[in-house]
Design an enzyme around this catalytic site. Structure first.
Site, short mmCIF file in Angstrom:
data_model
loop_
_atom_site.label_atom_id
_atom_site.label_comp_id
_atom_site.label_asym_id
_atom_site.label_seq_id
_atom_site.Cartn_x
_atom_site.Cartn_y
_atom_site.Cartn_z
N ARG A 254 0.86 -1.19 0.00
CA ARG A 254 0.00 0.00 0.00
C ARG A 254 0.89 1.24 0.00
O ARG A 254 1.50 1.57 1.01
CB ARG A 254 -0.91 -0.02 1.24
CG ARG A 254 -1.59 1.30 1.51
CD ARG A 254 -2.63 1.19 2.64
NE ARG A 254 -2.13 0.61 3.86
CZ ARG A 254 -1.43 1.27 4.80
NH1 ARG A 254 -1.10 2.52 4.61
NH2 ARG A 254 -1.05 0.66 5.90
N HIS A 258 -3.19 4.26 5.04
CA HIS A 258 -4.26 3.26 5.16
C HIS A 258 -5.59 3.86 4.69
O HIS A 258 -6.33 3.24 3.93
CB HIS A 258 -4.38 2.80 6.61
CG HIS A 258 -5.50 1.85 6.86
ND1 HIS A 258 -5.49 0.55 6.42
CD2 HIS A 258 -6.69 2.02 7.49
CE1 HIS A 258 -6.61 -0.06 6.77
NE2 HIS A 258 -7.36 0.82 7.42
N TYR A 267 4.80 5.20 11.01
CA TYR A 267 5.15 3.81 11.31
C TYR A 267 5.93 3.11 10.19
O TYR A 267 6.23 1.93 10.29
CB TYR A 267 3.90 2.99 11.65
CG TYR A 267 2.77 3.06 10.64
CD1 TYR A 267 2.78 2.24 9.50
CD2 TYR A 267 1.70 3.92 10.82
CE1 TYR A 267 1.75 2.27 8.59
CE2 TYR A 267 0.66 3.97 9.90
CZ TYR A 267 0.68 3.15 8.78
OH TYR A 267 -0.34 3.19 7.86
#
Length: 363
Positions: A254, A258, A267
Site C-alpha cells: 500500500r 491506510h 510507522y
C-alpha cells in the site's frame, strides 16, 4: 503412519512478470486482453487520485486508497467469469470497476450516501464491507446457499492481511473447506493492517499457508504482477467450479496511507515506500507492452485523456444526484412499513423537520 511436520508443507510462489517488465513465461493472454487489463489499471489509478483530491476538498469523506494494488485487483477480477460473485472489503475499487460497477456510485458511497452501496445490476458485486473480515462469512454463506440449491456459483472474497488475524477469517475458511464450497479467498497482503506490520500479525512464513489447516491449497503470488495474479485466479476459478476452495495471497504494498485519516509516515520509512514504488504494477506492465510493441506513448496519452473524462463524468454524476428524502430512513427498513415506524415518521414530520430540511438542505 508418519506425522507430517511444518517443513513438509510447501507454498508455491508465482511470478510471471518481474519489476523490469521481463516475462519468465508466456502469459497466454492476447494483446487485446493485456491492453484491457492495463486500461483498467490506469483508469483505477486516475479514479483513486481523484478520490483523494475530493476528500481533501471536503467533497467526500474518509477514503482508502488503492495506489500500488491495481494489479492484484484488476488481474484477479479480469480472470473471473460473469457468473462469479465478488464480495469486496473497503479497498476493492479497481476490482469493482472491472466488474462494471459505476464509479459515480462509488464516489457517492464515500460521500456518505448509502445509495452508492446499492448492488449494481449485472455486476455481481456485493456491497462494500468496512468491518474487517465479517464479509468473508457472507461470501461463504452465499456459496453455501447456492450449493443447497444444487447450483455452482463461484465466489471471490477480497480482504487484506489484517483480516487474517480475525476469527471470521478462520471460520470462513474452515466452513469452505469442510463443505467444499466454490470460494476463492483473495488476500491483498499490503504489509500493514493500518499501522501494524505483517511481521507482528502472524508467525506464519506466509499467509497463503493458512489454507493448509482447512484442507485446501494456498498460493502466494507477486501481487504487483498482473499476469501472475490472473493466472492464479484463473486456476482457482477452475477448481472452484469443482467445489475446491483456494486461498491466494497477493504479496503487494500500500503506497498511500491506510485511509485519508491515517499518517503512514509515523510507522514506516520513506526508504521502504520508495523501494516499493520501483515495483509499480502499472509501470512494469507498460514496460512489457512497449517492449512487445503493442503499446505506444500515443496510446498512453489517449488512454489518460479518456480515463480522466470518464472520471470527471462520474464526479459530476455523484455531485448532481437528487437529494434523498428524510422518509427514506423509514421506507427502506422493511418491505412494508410497520405501525411503529409509521408513528415515528409522522412524529418527525410533525416536529417541523421538513421545514428545517428546506432551509438548510438536509438532515
Amino acid at each position: 503412519m508418519p506425522v507430517k511436520t511444518i517443513k513438509d508443507f510447501k507454498v508455491d510462489y508465482l511470478q510471471v512478470l518481474d519489476k523490469d517488465g521481463n516475462c519468465h513465461e508466456n502469459p497466454k493472454l492476447s494483446s487485446t486482453q493485456i491492453k484491457d487489463m492495463y486500461k483498467y489499471m490506469v483508469l483505477s489509478r486516475i479514479f483513486d487520485d481523484r478520490a483523494l483530491k475530493l476528500q481533501r476538498q471536503g467533497r467526500i469523506g474518509t477514503y482508502p486508497s488503492i495506489l500500488g494494488q491495481e494489479a492484484a485487483q484488476v488481474g484477479s477480477a479480469y480472470a473471473l467469469d460473469k457468473n462469479t460473485w465478488i464480495f469486496p472489503s473497503f479497498r476493492e475499487h479497481a476490482s469493482m470497476i472491472v466488474r462494471g460497477a459505476p464509479m459515480g456510485k462509488m464516489y457517492l458511497y464515500y460521500a456518505g450516501d448509502e445509495r452508492g452501496n446499492l448492488i449494481s445490476k449485472d455486476t455481481n458485486c456485493f456491497m462494500t464491507s468496512v468491518p474487517v473480515a465479517t464479509h468473508l462469512l457472507h461470501a461463504v454463506g452465499y456459496a453455501w446457499s447456492k450449493k443447497l440449491q444444487k447450483k455452482t456459483v463461484p465466489v471471490a472474497a477480497y480482504f487484506g492481511d489484517g483480516a487474517t488475524s480475525e476469527g471470521d477469517f478462520h471460520e470462513a475458511l474452515n466452513f469452505a473447506g469442510v463443505f467444499k464450497l466454490p470460494v476463492i479467498f483473495i488476500c491483498q497482503n499490503n504489509q500493514y493492517a493500518i499501522s501494524v506490520p505483517r511481521s507482528k500479525q502472524s508467525a506464519s512464513l506466509t499467509l497463503a499457508q493458512k489454507a493448509i489447516a482447512y484442507g485446501f491449497n494456498g498460493i502466494q503470488v507477486d501481487g504487483n504482477d498482473v499476469f501472475a495474479v490472473y493466472k492464479a485466479t484463473k486456476e482457482a476459478l477452475t477448481n472452484a467450479k469443482k467445489g475446491i476452495p483456494t486461498l491466494i495471497e497477493c504479496f503487494t504494498y500500500r503506497i498511500s496511507d491506510h485511509t485519508t485519516a491515517d499518517d503512514a509516515s509515523r510507522y514506516r520509512s520513506k526508504k521502504e515506500v520508495d523501494e516499493w514504488k520501483k515495483k509499480d504494477p502499472i509501470q512494469r506492465l507498460k514496460k512489457y507492452m512497449l517492449s512487445k510493441k503493442i503499446w505506444t506513448e500515443k496510446d498512453e496519452a489517449k488512454l489518460i485523456k479518456l480515463a480522466e473524462d470518464l472520471v470527471s463524468k462520474s464526479v459530476h454524476m455523484f455531485e448532481t444526484v437528487k437529494q434523498q428524502e428524510p422518509d427514506d430512513i423509514f421506507r427502506f427498513m422493511f418491505k412494508e412499513m410497520p405501525w411503529n415506524l409509521k408513528e415515528q415518521l409522522n412524529s418527525l414530520k410533525g416536529a417541523g423537520a421538513w421545514a428545517w430540511k428546506r432551509e438548510y438542505g438536509g438532515l
